[in-house]
Motif scaffolding. Structure first.
Motif, short mmCIF file in Angstrom:
data_model
loop_
_atom_site.label_atom_id
_atom_site.label_comp_id
_atom_site.label_asym_id
_atom_site.label_seq_id
_atom_site.Cartn_x
_atom_site.Cartn_y
_atom_site.Cartn_z
N TYR A 7 -8.38 10.97 19.82
CA TYR A 7 -9.50 11.63 20.50
C TYR A 7 -9.41 13.14 20.35
CZ TYR A 7 -6.32 13.00 24.21
OH TYR A 7 -5.28 13.58 24.90
N ASN A 8 -10.57 13.75 20.49
CA ASN A 8 -10.69 15.20 20.58
C ASN A 8 -11.51 15.48 21.82
OD1 ASN A 8 -10.56 17.95 19.71
ND2 ASN A 8 -12.68 17.76 19.09
N SER A 9 -10.94 16.21 22.76
CA SER A 9 -11.60 16.45 24.04
C SER A 9 -11.56 17.93 24.38
CB SER A 9 -10.90 15.64 25.14
OG SER A 9 -11.62 15.72 26.35
N SER A 49 -14.79 11.51 20.11
CA SER A 49 -14.91 12.97 20.16
C SER A 49 -16.21 13.37 20.82
CB SER A 49 -14.81 13.56 18.76
OG SER A 49 -14.69 14.98 18.84
N TRP A 50 -16.29 14.63 21.16
CA TRP A 50 -17.47 15.18 21.82
C TRP A 50 -18.38 15.85 20.79
CZ3 TRP A 50 -17.93 20.70 22.38
CH2 TRP A 50 -16.83 21.41 21.94
N VAL A 51 -19.59 16.10 21.22
CA VAL A 51 -20.62 16.66 20.34
C VAL A 51 -20.88 18.11 20.71
CG1 VAL A 51 -23.03 16.47 19.62
CG2 VAL A 51 -21.70 14.40 20.08
N LYS A 52 -20.92 18.96 19.69
CA LYS A 52 -21.31 20.35 19.87
C LYS A 52 -22.32 20.69 18.78
CE LYS A 52 -19.65 25.06 20.18
NZ LYS A 52 -18.48 25.95 20.10
N LEU A 76 -24.07 14.36 25.98
CA LEU A 76 -25.11 14.23 26.99
C LEU A 76 -26.43 13.73 26.42
CD1 LEU A 76 -24.37 17.41 29.07
CD2 LEU A 76 -23.99 15.03 29.72
N ASN A 77 -26.60 13.82 25.11
CA ASN A 77 -27.82 13.31 24.49
C ASN A 77 -27.81 11.79 24.57
OD1 ASN A 77 -29.93 12.54 22.81
ND2 ASN A 77 -29.64 14.29 21.47
#
Length: 172
Positions: A7-9, A49-52, A76-77
């Protein structure tokens, strides 16, 4: 055979999903940096992973090092249409068809000042627009509240699809 969850957080939402998934399917979890230290190159993994800015963070470097079998996209999308999911997958060059979209959260305290100010202003403009146009939907108020106070949408139930596919493909 999948050997780990990597994971990447940034704010902790993705890490929490990784921990919950690990408990459910009995795989070890590693941050990206630890995984590169402890797992052999080309190991089969689940990557969360999260989205940026519509980018799955660190995905390109992870896929060069590991064989990414499944992907969990935390953000959040809602990606509520099949087309929006396909667009995201294509934009990020995700090479597996096992992609799962998990609603994360927003921790305003962990954002840099300019980003936090930007989100606050978006919330203020959205609120003004709602009042001006009379669009009082629950979704709009949730968006305003998120911009003003942050929010956390992590739920074990959000992992049901990824757990189901993992079990269905006899990974356990």
């Amino acid at each position: 055979m999948i050997v780990a969850i990597v994971y990447n957080s940034y704010a902790g939402h993705t890490k929490k999903y990784a921990e919950m998934l690990s408990e459910s399917i009995m795989l070890p979890i590693f941050s990206v940096d630890d995984a590169k230290r402890y797992l052999p190159k080309n190991s089969e993994i689940i990557y969360l992973s999260w989205v940026k800015n519509n980018r799955l963070t660190r995905y390109n470097s992870v896929k060069r090092y590991f064989n990414v079998e499944m992907v969990g996209v935390v953000g959040l999308n809602n990606y509520d249409s099949d087309q929006s999911k396909l667009n995201f997958i294509g934009y990020n060059n995700i090479e597996t068809n096992k992609v799962f979209f998990l609603k994360g959260g927003l921790d305003l305290d962990k954002l840099q000042f300019l980003t936090r100010s930007y989100i606050h202003n978006v919330g203020k403009r959205l609120k003004d627009c709602i009042l001006k146009n009379g669009d009082c939907s629950t979704e709009k108020y949730e968006q305003v509240s998120l911009c003003e106070h942050g929010g956390n949408y992590i739920s074990r139930n959000n992992l049901n699809d990824i757990i189901g596919v993992y079990k269905e493909h006899n990974y356990i």
